[in-house]
Enzyme design. Structure first.
Site, PDB file in Angstrom:
ATOM      1  CB  SER A  32      -0.860  -0.005   1.276  1.00 45.63           C
ATOM      2  OG  SER A  32      -1.541   1.221   1.438  1.00 45.63           O
TER       3      SER A  32
ATOM      4  CE1 TYR B  63      -4.324  -2.112   5.093  1.00 43.65           C
ATOM      5  CE2 TYR B  63      -3.415   0.022   4.461  1.00 43.65           C
ATOM      6  CZ  TYR B  63      -3.936  -1.211   4.107  1.00 43.65           C
ATOM      7  OH  TYR B  63      -4.068  -1.549   2.776  1.00 43.65           O
TER       8      TYR B  63
END
Ligand code: NAP
Length: 249
Positions: free
Chosen positions: A145, A159
């Site tokens: 990501s 995350y």
């Protein structure tokens, strides 16, 4: 029609929706045979029915290392080899630490990090073996990501930590496996319109309210994966950061 991945065998985790679904389609379109891994068997079976004989369903939870190993071994037993692993399964919440549920933090670590480790561990000897074969190269691609590169605001805590961790793991793996002709790469998406973002997860505005230039389609990330695994064997694309045109951070 001949595809650039004719005769190859791939495993895609998280193939039941979003980026994994699009990646599995794109690999099959290039001639690969793809094992579709995820927990939701019905979604995997719908996709496999569309893709035909070059797709197969392996219902598996990536947090269960024994089940992952059994699935990967099953693919190699049935298909004879493993050329491409796409570590895509992932999960994300963006709750600030003061409000966060520790179970959610654990779940992100279990899926995004431990799941990647379990799948890679199960696959790696088969990939090095495939790299000795006629194709002369094998591939591991992990869907990280933007949050694997930058910590982008409050709430991205765990995350971002999991995605930074897989980036570090991927780079170490690249250094180890390159000499064995296994290419190791990361794709780092910005906002993509998938179940993850539409369920209000991740650090981004609701995808439904984003403009066309402000959000990617899952196919855009699948394109990046296909680009990586179809390079000449001398060329390893190790990292691709793919943001929507309008995305700032
Ligand atoms: N969407 C974005 O904006 C964005 C941005 C950057 C990075 N990413 C990354 O892209 C990857 C794919 O996400 P997506 O956006 O395509 O979201 P998605 O549509 O929610 O897909 C997530 C996939 O992961 C699978 N999965 C989740 N937990 C699992 C588990 N325990 N075992 C096996 N499979 C599991 C899900 O399948 P089941 O539920 O059937 O198990 C599903 O197929 C993730 O790694 C995510 O972090 C997404």
């Amino acid at each position: 029609m001949t595809g650039r991945l004719d005769g190859t065998i791939a495993v895609v985790t998280g193939a039941s929706s979003g980026i994994g679904n699009a990646t599995a389609r794109a690999l099959v379109a290039e001639g690969a045979t793809v094992a579709l891994l995820a927990r939701r068997r019905d979604k995997l079976e719908d996709l496999a029915a569309e893709l035909g004989e070059r797709a197969e369903v392996r219902e598996v939870d990536v947090t269960d290392a024994d089940a992952v190993r059994e699935a990967v071994e099953g693919v190699v037993r049935d298909r004879g080899r493993l050329d491409v692993l796409v570590n895509n399964a992932g999960y994300g919440t963006m709750d600030p630490a003061l409000e966060a549920d520790l179970a959610e933090w654990r779940k992100m670590v279990d899926v995004n990090l431990t799941g990647v480790l379990a799948t890679t561990h199960a696959a790696v000897s088969h990939l090095t073996e495939a790299a000795q074969g006629p194709r002369g190269v094998a591939d591991v691609v992990t869907i990280s990501s933007v949050a694997g590169r930058v910590v982008n605001g409050p709430g991205s805590n765990v995350y971002a930590a999991t995605k930074h961790a897989v980036n570090a793991f991927s780079e170490a793996l690249r250094q180890e496996l390159g000499p064995k002709h296994v290419r190791v790469g990361l794709v780092e998406p910005g906002l993509v319109d998938t179940e993850l973002t539409n369920s209000g997860r991740e650090n981004t505005p609701d995808a439904s309210s984003a403009s066309e230039l402000g959000v990617l389609e899952a196919e855009d990330i699948a394109d990046a994966v296909v680009y990586m695994v179809t390079r000449p064997r001398r060329t390893a694309v190790n990292e691709m950061l793919v943001r929507p045109t309008e995305q700032g951070g």
